[in-house]
Design a protein around this motif. Structure first.
Motif, PDB file in Angstrom:
ATOM      1  N   GLY A 151     -26.626  -4.702  63.795  1.00  0.00           N
ATOM      2  CA  GLY A 151     -26.050  -6.024  63.525  1.00  0.00           C
ATOM      3  C   GLY A 151     -25.204  -6.593  64.648  1.00  0.00           C
ATOM      4  N   MET A 152     -24.917  -5.795  65.661  1.00  0.00           N
ATOM      5  CA  MET A 152     -23.923  -6.235  66.654  1.00  0.00           C
ATOM      6  C   MET A 152     -24.381  -7.461  67.428  1.00  0.00           C
ATOM      7  N   ARG A 153     -25.705  -7.643  67.553  1.00  0.00           N
ATOM      8  CA  ARG A 153     -26.152  -8.784  68.348  1.00  0.00           C
ATOM      9  C   ARG A 153     -26.455 -10.005  67.482  1.00  0.00           C
ATOM     10  N   LEU A 154     -26.195  -9.910  66.193  1.00  0.00           N
ATOM     11  CA  LEU A 154     -26.540 -11.011  65.301  1.00  0.00           C
ATOM     12  C   LEU A 154     -25.961 -12.341  65.797  1.00  0.00           C
ATOM     13  N   TRP A 155     -24.662 -12.347  66.126  1.00  0.00           N
ATOM     14  CA  TRP A 155     -24.032 -13.593  66.570  1.00  0.00           C
ATOM     15  C   TRP A 155     -23.554 -13.522  68.014  1.00  0.00           C
ATOM     16  N   THR A 156     -23.286 -12.322  68.527  1.00  0.00           N
ATOM     17  CA  THR A 156     -22.769 -12.240  69.896  1.00  0.00           C
ATOM     18  C   THR A 156     -23.758 -12.861  70.884  1.00  0.00           C
ATOM     19  N   GLU A 157     -25.041 -12.578  70.682  1.00  0.00           N
ATOM     20  CA  GLU A 157     -26.078 -13.126  71.566  1.00  0.00           C
ATOM     21  C   GLU A 157     -26.058 -14.639  71.555  1.00  0.00           C
ATOM     22  N   GLU A 158     -26.018 -15.175  70.313  1.00  0.00           N
ATOM     23  CA  GLU A 158     -26.036 -16.635  70.157  1.00  0.00           C
ATOM     24  C   GLU A 158     -24.829 -17.253  70.866  1.00  0.00           C
ATOM     25  N   ARG A 159     -23.703 -16.542  70.788  1.00  0.00           N
ATOM     26  CA  ARG A 159     -22.491 -17.096  71.365  1.00  0.00           C
ATOM     27  C   ARG A 159     -22.514 -16.958  72.879  1.00  0.00           C
ATOM     28  N   ARG A 160     -22.978 -15.798  73.356  1.00  0.00           N
ATOM     29  CA  ARG A 160     -22.962 -15.553  74.780  1.00  0.00           C
ATOM     30  C   ARG A 160     -23.915 -16.518  75.502  1.00  0.00           C
ATOM     31  N   SER A 161     -25.102 -16.694  74.924  1.00  0.00           N
ATOM     32  CA  SER A 161     -26.089 -17.546  75.583  1.00  0.00           C
ATOM     33  C   SER A 161     -25.850 -19.022  75.270  1.00  0.00           C
ATOM     34  N   GLY A 162     -24.930 -19.263  74.359  1.00  0.00           N
ATOM     35  CA  GLY A 162     -24.654 -20.646  73.998  1.00  0.00           C
ATOM     36  C   GLY A 162     -25.658 -21.223  73.029  1.00  0.00           C
ATOM     37  N   SER A 163     -26.619 -20.416  72.604  1.00  0.00           N
ATOM     38  CA  SER A 163     -27.642 -20.944  71.705  1.00  0.00           C
ATOM     39  C   SER A 163     -27.058 -21.293  70.339  1.00  0.00           C
ATOM     40  N   ILE A 164     -25.829 -20.838  70.094  1.00  0.00           N
ATOM     41  CA  ILE A 164     -25.205 -21.168  68.812  1.00  0.00           C
ATOM     42  C   ILE A 164     -25.031 -22.689  68.685  1.00  0.00           C
ATOM     43  N   ILE A 204     -18.056  -9.635  62.087  1.00  0.00           N
ATOM     44  CA  ILE A 204     -17.279  -9.304  63.286  1.00  0.00           C
ATOM     45  C   ILE A 204     -17.988  -9.794  64.553  1.00  0.00           C
ATOM     46  N   SER A 205     -19.338  -9.756  64.531  1.00  0.00           N
ATOM     47  CA  SER A 205     -20.066 -10.184  65.728  1.00  0.00           C
ATOM     48  C   SER A 205     -19.874 -11.684  65.986  1.00  0.00           C
ATOM     49  N   ALA A 206     -19.517 -12.401  64.937  1.00  0.00           N
ATOM     50  CA  ALA A 206     -19.287 -13.838  65.123  1.00  0.00           C
ATOM     51  C   ALA A 206     -17.976 -14.103  65.841  1.00  0.00           C
ATOM     52  N   LEU A 207     -17.140 -13.065  65.927  1.00  0.00           N
ATOM     53  CA  LEU A 207     -15.821 -13.256  66.523  1.00  0.00           C
ATOM     54  C   LEU A 207     -15.807 -13.012  68.028  1.00  0.00           C
ATOM     55  N   THR A 208     -16.859 -12.381  68.544  1.00  0.00           N
ATOM     56  CA  THR A 208     -16.804 -11.976  69.941  1.00  0.00           C
ATOM     57  C   THR A 208     -18.127 -12.247  70.644  1.00  0.00           C
ATOM     58  N   LYS A 209     -18.043 -12.323  71.972  1.00  0.00           N
ATOM     59  CA  LYS A 209     -19.267 -12.507  72.731  1.00  0.00           C
ATOM     60  C   LYS A 209     -19.802 -11.175  73.227  1.00  0.00           C
ATOM     61  N   SER A 210     -19.024 -10.119  73.033  1.00  0.00           N
ATOM     62  CA  SER A 210     -19.435  -8.810  73.547  1.00  0.00           C
ATOM     63  C   SER A 210     -20.024  -7.943  72.441  1.00  0.00           C
ATOM     64  N   GLN A 211     -21.238  -7.487  72.678  1.00  0.00           N
ATOM     65  CA  GLN A 211     -21.877  -6.623  71.693  1.00  0.00           C
ATOM     66  C   GLN A 211     -21.110  -5.317  71.526  1.00  0.00           C
ATOM     67  N   VAL A 212     -20.611  -4.799  72.646  1.00  0.00           N
ATOM     68  CA  VAL A 212     -19.897  -3.522  72.601  1.00  0.00           C
ATOM     69  C   VAL A 212     -18.663  -3.636  71.713  1.00  0.00           C
ATOM     70  N   ILE A 213     -17.907  -4.718  71.925  1.00  0.00           N
ATOM     71  CA  ILE A 213     -16.695  -4.898  71.122  1.00  0.00           C
ATOM     72  C   ILE A 213     -17.075  -5.034  69.638  1.00  0.00           C
ATOM     73  N   ALA A 214     -18.106  -5.841  69.386  1.00  0.00           N
ATOM     74  CA  ALA A 214     -18.547  -6.032  68.003  1.00  0.00           C
ATOM     75  C   ALA A 214     -18.910  -4.692  67.385  1.00  0.00           C
TER      76      ALA A 214
END
Lengths: 244, 632
Positions: free
Chosen positions: A69-82, A153-163
Motif C-alpha cells: 500500500g505504500m505507493r498508493l498515494w505517494t506516487e501520485e503525490r510525487r509525480s504530481g498526478s494527484i 499514511i501514504s497520502a501524507l508523504t511523498k516518500s514510499q519509505v517513510i509511508a
C-alpha cells in the motif's frame, strides 16, 4: 460506483504490469509456507488444523501490506498526478475507495494463492474447514485494515519509505494493544473499563477469535468501522492536499 | 458558520467526529453484539446446547454465581485472558437465559481484600505466578445454603466448560432428588466395621441423588427407589438375585458393577496377598439377559495401558512399565466411547483396573449396546495372571484378540432366570431376629423393555481412579452419575455433550508410519535379539577371565570375542538402517509436502510474471512496428 470500480480495476491491473506485484506475491507465499513448516512445526505437531499457518499471518501482513500500500498515494503525490486525477470528474471518495479496493483485492489474491496448505491439511487429516474459512476471513479483514492504514499514511508523504515505516509502526501499535506489556502501561492507573476498551481495539484479540472459529458480530463491526474510519481520514487528507 | 472556517478545520472536525463515531459504534457493538456470533466450528463448540437452555429455563429459585477472577492473573497470561472472556460471556448467556434466576457477579479479589478472604474461604485455587495469588474460580450458591465450587477454571478444560457450569446450576437448583439404593458388596458406602470413610464417588453421587443403602440380605426391593446400583455382588443369596430380577421385570432401573478382579475389595483375612472375594459375575441373571462377563478373564490393552513403577526394592533399579490390565480410555483415541449414548458422550477420560470382558450370548432376546470398548489391540489375560500382578509376565504372555467391551447397555424384553419360581428366603440362624420382606410374585417375562447398564469393573469407583482423572474433565465419577441418570431417564444433564475441540491428527501420516513399522518391525526385533545375544556371549567370555579382561584370554577365545564384537557393530548399523528405512517413507512424504507448499505456487507466479512481461514486450514491439509502418 462505476467510476470507483473503474479506478479499482485500473489500479488492480496496474499491479500486475510491474514486477513488484510478483515479487510481493512470491515473498508472501514463500514466507507464509516457510513459517508454517519450519517455525510453526506444522508437520511435527501433526494436528489437522491451520493454527501453525495463521499464527504468522499478523506478522507477515504487518510487513507486506504496508509494502503493497505504500505507493498508493505517494506516487501520485510525487509525480504530481494527484492534481491531474483531481481535475478529472472523480471525487476524492471514489479515488480513495477505488485504490483501496484494488489493493485489498490484491491481498485477497495473495491469500487465495495459499490454497496448497488447505489442500495439504485436508489430504493429511480431516480438519474443521469451518474454522479454516473463519481464519481466512480474519486474515483478509486484518489485511484490509492494514491497507486502509497504509493508504491513509501514504497520502501524507511523498516518500514510499517513510509511508512504509510509519505504517508498520502504526500497524504494530494497533496489533500490540491487547498484549500484556501494553496493557501493563495502563493497568496501574486507568480504570478497568479503559483497559478492556484498549484490549478490545487490538487486532490480535479479534484475529484470534476468528482463527479459533468464532465469527463474532463485534469483530466484524470492529474491522469494518476501522477500515471506514481510516478511509475517511484518507479522503480528508486528499481533499486538503488537493486544495493545498 | 462553516463558510468562515478553513478547510483544515473542517477536515479536523470531521475526522474527530469520525473517531468518536468509530469508538461509540464499537462500544455499543461490544455491549449489544456480545453474544451475536456465528459459530464456524463443526462441533458448534461455542454455542449453548438445548439441554443447558432447559436447565436454565426450569429454574424456580435464584442462584448466584460469583466468578473470582484476579485481573493480575488475567493480564499476565494471554490464554487466561481469552478463556476468561469466554467464561464471562457464557455466564452472561446463562444469566440472560435464566429469566432473572441466575445472578452473575464478576469479582476481582484484590490482594488482602475482603473478596480475597472469601475466595480463600471457598477453597478456590490460587495460582501464584507473580507476587499476588491469582484466582480464576467459580462459586455458586442458592437460597438454601447450597454451595458449589469450581476451584480453578483451567484453560485445558475448555471443552467441558458448559458441562461443568450446567452441572453446577443443576445441582444448585431446587429439585427433588431421586432415591437410589446401593447394594454394596465392595464397601463404597463405608461399612461400619471397617471404619472407612465413604468413597468419593458416593459423595459425588450424593450431589445428584438421595443415596440410600440396601442391606445385602434383601429379599425384595421396596417401593420408593428410582434406581438400584449393584456393586460387586459376590455373595448375593438366590433370593436377592431373584429380587433384583423381579425388580427389573417390573420396570425397575438397574446399574450393575461386576468385576473379575476387584482390586479394591477387601484383602483376605488369612492371606494378606490375596483378596477375600476378588470376583463377582451375577451369571444367572446375565445369562438370562443374554450377556456374559467371560469367566476368569481380565481385559488388557497395550495401547491403553497405564505405566506403573516397579522395582526399587532390594537394590533393584526403579523403572516404569506398562501394566496392561490397567487401562485409561481417553477421548484422544477415537472409537473408545460410544458417541451416541448419553452416558459416554460427555466423557473425556475414564480409567479401569483389571476390568472384565462383556459379550452378547448367542440367541439373546435383548439388545447389547457397547458403551466403552478397548482398541483393536485389546485382549484378555487370565484372572490368575492379573492376581499375580507381574507386569513383565503379562507383557510376555499377552496376545491381542480384538476390541473388548468393558461396559454395555442392555435393552429389550427379558425372561426370568427362575422359571421354577422364587427361591427360598435365606435361613436365619437361631436366636437372630430378622424379618425378611416376602419374595415378589414371579413375573416370567418383562412387560416392557428394560434398560440396564452393566459395567465390568468396580475399581473405577475407587478414590485413586476418581481423583487421578479429575483434571482431565468429566471422568469416572461423571460416568457413574451419567449411567444412573440414563437408566432413570431423568434430567437432561447427562445428555449434555462435551463438545471437545476434537483432536484431529494427521491420519495419513499415522497410517504410513504404522505400515512402515509393521513392515520392518519383525526384522528389527530379530536383529535386536541377535545383538543382545552377542552382547551376552561377550560378557560370558569376559567372565571367564579372572580379571574380566578379554585381552587376558587364550588366543582362540580372543578371536571369538573379536568376531562377536565385529558382529555387534554390524548389527548396530543394520538396526539403524532399518530404523532409517522405517522413517524413509514419512520423510519422503513430508519433503514432498514442503516442496509443494513452498515452491509450487511461487514458481507458477514467477512463470506468469515472465509470460506477462514477454507478452507486453511483444505487444509493444508490434505496436511500434505498426506505427513505423504507417508513418513510412
Amino acid at each position: 460506483m462505476r467510476v470507483m470500480l473503474t479506478i479499482a480495476r485500473r489500479e488492480f491491473v496496474g499491479y500486475f504490469i510491474t514486477p513488484l506485484a510478483y515479487v510481493f506475491l512470491v515473498v508472501f507465499l514463500v514466507a507464509a509456507a516457510v513459517a508454517t513448516f519450519y517455525f510453526g512445526d506444522f508437520l511435527e505437531i501433526r494436528q489437522a488444523d491451520l493454527i501453525s499457518f495463521f499464527t504468522f499471518h499478523p506478522f507477515l501482513l504487518l510487513v507486506l501490506m504496508p509494502a503493497v500500500g505504500m505507493r498508493l498515494w505517494t506516487e501520485e503525490r510525487r509525480s504530481g498526478s494527484i492534481e491531474l486525477l483531481m481535475t478529472l470528474p472523480v471525487t476524492a471518495w471514489q479515488a480513495v475507495l477505488g485504490k483501496f479496493l484494488a489493493a485489498w483485492a490484491f491481498a485477497g489474491i495473495c491469500l487465495l494463492l495459499t490454497f496448497p496448505i488447505v489442500w495439504t491439511v485436508n489430504w493429511l487429516g480431516t480438519p474443521d474447514n469451518g474454522v479454516i474459512v473463519a481464519g481466512y476471513i480474519g486474515s483478509f479483514l486484518m489485511a484490509g485494515a492494514l491497507l486502509a492504514l497504509t493508504s491513509c499514511i501514504s497520502a501524507l508523504t511523498k516518500s514510499q519509505v517513510i509511508a512504509f515505516v510509519i505504517s508498520v509502526v502504526a500497524g504494530f501499535i494497533l496489533m500490540a494493544m491487547g498484549l500484556p506489556f501494553v496493557l501493563d502501561l495502563f493497568t496501574g492507573w486507568a480504570p478497568e473499563y479503559i483497559v478492556d476498551l484498549i484490549a478490545s481495539f487490538s487486532f490480535f484479540t479479534h484475529f484470534n477469535e476468528l482463527v479459533s472459529g468464532i465469527v463474532a458480530g463485534s469483530t466484524i463491526v470492529f474491522f469494518v468501522t476501522l477500515i471506514g474510519l481510516l478511509l475517511l481520514i484518507n479522503r480528508q487528507i486528499i481533499e486538503l492536499k488537493k486544495a493545498g | 458558520m462553516f463558510k468562515n472556517a478553513s478547510r483544515t478545520t473542517i477536515a479536523a472536525v470531521s475526522i474527530a467526529l469520525a473517531v468518536v463515531l468509530f469508538l461509540s459504534i464499537n462500544l455499543i457493538a461490544g455491549v449489544t453484539l456480545g453474544s451475536t456470533r456465528v459459530d464456524a466450528t463443526e462441533g458448534r463448540l461455542y454455542s449453548v446446547s438445548d439441554d443447558t437452555r432447559e436447565v436454565l429455563t426450569n429454574l424456580t429459585d435464584p442462584i448466584k454465581l460469583r466468578l473470582y477472577l484476579s485481573t493480575s492473573l488475567r493480564d499476565q497470561n494471554a490464554n487466561v485472558r481469552a478463556y476468561s472472556g469466554r467464561v464471562v460471556e457464557l455466564l452472561r448467556t446463562y444469566q440472560n437465559l435464566s429469566g432473572g434466576n441466575v445472578d452473575f457477579e464478576l469479582i476481582n479479589p484484590a490482594p488482602l481484600s475482603r473478596d480475597e478472604e472469601d475466595a480463600a474461604a471457598f477453597n478456590l485455587y490460587a495460582e501464584t505466578t507473580g507476587l499476588d495469588p491469582g484466582y480464576f474460580g467459580l462459586v455458586g450458591t442458592n437460597t438454601t445454603d447450597g454451595i458449589e465450587v469450581i476451584p480453578f477454571l483451567d484453560v485445558g478444560q475448555e471443552s467441558a466448560l458448559e458441562y461443568q457450569l450446567t452441572r453446577m446450576v443443576s445441582r444448585l437448583s431446587k429439585r427433588e432428588l431421586r432415591n437410589i439404593g446401593i447394594v454394596d458388596g465392595l464397601g463404597i458406602m463405608a461399612i461400619n466395621e471397617t471404619q472407612q470413610q465413604r468413597w468419593k464417588v458416593v459423595d459425588s453421587l450424593a450431589e445428584d441423588f438421595n443415596v440410600l443403602q440396601v442391606p445385602l440380605d434383601f429379599t425384595a426391593i421396596p417401593e420408593g427407589y428410582d434406581a438400584i446400583v449393584v456393586v460387586h455382588p459376590f455373595a448375593l443369596a438366590p433370593s436377592g438375585v431373584y429380587a433384583l430380577e423381579q425388580y427389573a421385570m417390573r420396570g425397575g432401573n438397574l446399574v450393575i458393577f461386576l468385576d473379575p478382579q476387584a482390586e479394591h475389595s477387601l484383602v483376605s483375612p488369612t492371606n494378606p496377598n490375596a483378596l477375600a472375594n476378588p470376583d463377582s459375575y451375577l451369571s444367572q441373571l446375565m445369562t438370562a439377559w443374554g450377556v456374559e462377563m467371560q469367566n476368569d478373564l481380565v481385559v488388557a490393552d497395550p495401547s491403553l495401558a497405564i505405566p506403573i513403577v516397579v522395582g526399587g526394592q532390594q537394590g533393584a533399579q526403579q523403572r516404569t512399565i506398562d501394566y496392561l490390565p490397567w487401562i485409561s480410555l481417553n477421548r484422544d483415541t477415537p472409537g473408545l466411547f460410544n458417541p451416541d449414548d448419553p452416558v459416554t458422550a460427555p466423557l473425556t477420560g475414564i480409567m479401569f483396573e483389571s476390568p472384565g470382558s462383556l459379550r452378547q450370548l448367542p440367541g439373546a432376546t435383548t439388545t447389547f449396546t457397547p458403551l466403552l470398548v478397548t482398541t483393536d489391540t485389546g485382549g484378555t489375560i487370565t484372572q490368575e495372571m492379573a492376581m499375580a500382578r507381574n507386569p513383565q509376565q503379562v507383557l510376555q504372555n499377552f496376545r491381542p484378540s480384538g476390541p473388548q467391551v468393558v461396559a454395555a447397555r442392555i435393552t429389550g424384553r427379558i425372561r426370568t432366570a427362575f422359571p421354577e419360581g422364587a427361591p427360598p428366603l435365606p435361613e436365619v440362624p437361631a436366636g437372630v431376629e430378622v424379618t425378611f420382606l416376602p419374595a415378589p410374585e414371579l413375573i416370567r417375562e418383562s412387560a416392557a423393555d428394560v434398560n440396564i447398564v452393566v459395567v465390568a469393573d468396580t475399581d473405577l469407583l475407587a478414590n485413586e481412579l476418581v481423583e487421578n482423572n479429575l483434571r482431565y474433565g468429566p471422568n469416572n465419577a461423571d460416568f457413574v452419575t451419567n449411567a444412573i441418570e440414563s437408566v432413570t431417564g431423568g434430567t437432561t444433564l447427562s445428555a449434555l455433550r462435551v463438545r471437545n475441540p476434537t483432536i484431529r491428527t494427521f491420519d495419513r501420516l499415522d497410517a504410513i508410519e504404522q505400515a512402515a513399522q509393521a513392515a520392518f518391525e519383525g526384522d528389527r526385533q530379530a536383529k535386536i535379539a541377535e545383538f543382545e545375544d552377542a552382547t551376552r556371549q561377550l560378557q560370558e567370555l569376559a567372565s571367564r577371565s579372572p580379571i574380566g579382561q578379554i585381552a587376558t584370554l587364550p588366543a582362540d577365545q580372543r578371536e571369538q570375542a573379536a568376531q562377536l564384537q565385529e558382529r555387534r557393530f554390524e548389527l548396530n548399523r543394520e538396526i539403524r538402517d532399518i530404523e532409517a528405512a522405517q522413517r524413509a517413507e514419512i520423510d519422503a512424504v513430508e519433503n514432498d509436502l514442503r516442496i509443494k507448499n513452498i515452491v509450487l505456487v511461487p514458481a507458477a507466479v514467477i512463470l506468469l510474471g515472465i509470460l506477462v512481461a514477454i507478452w507486453r514486450r511483444v505487444r509493444l514491439a508490434n505496436y511500434l512496428r505498426r506505427r513505423a509502418a504507417s508513418a513510412s
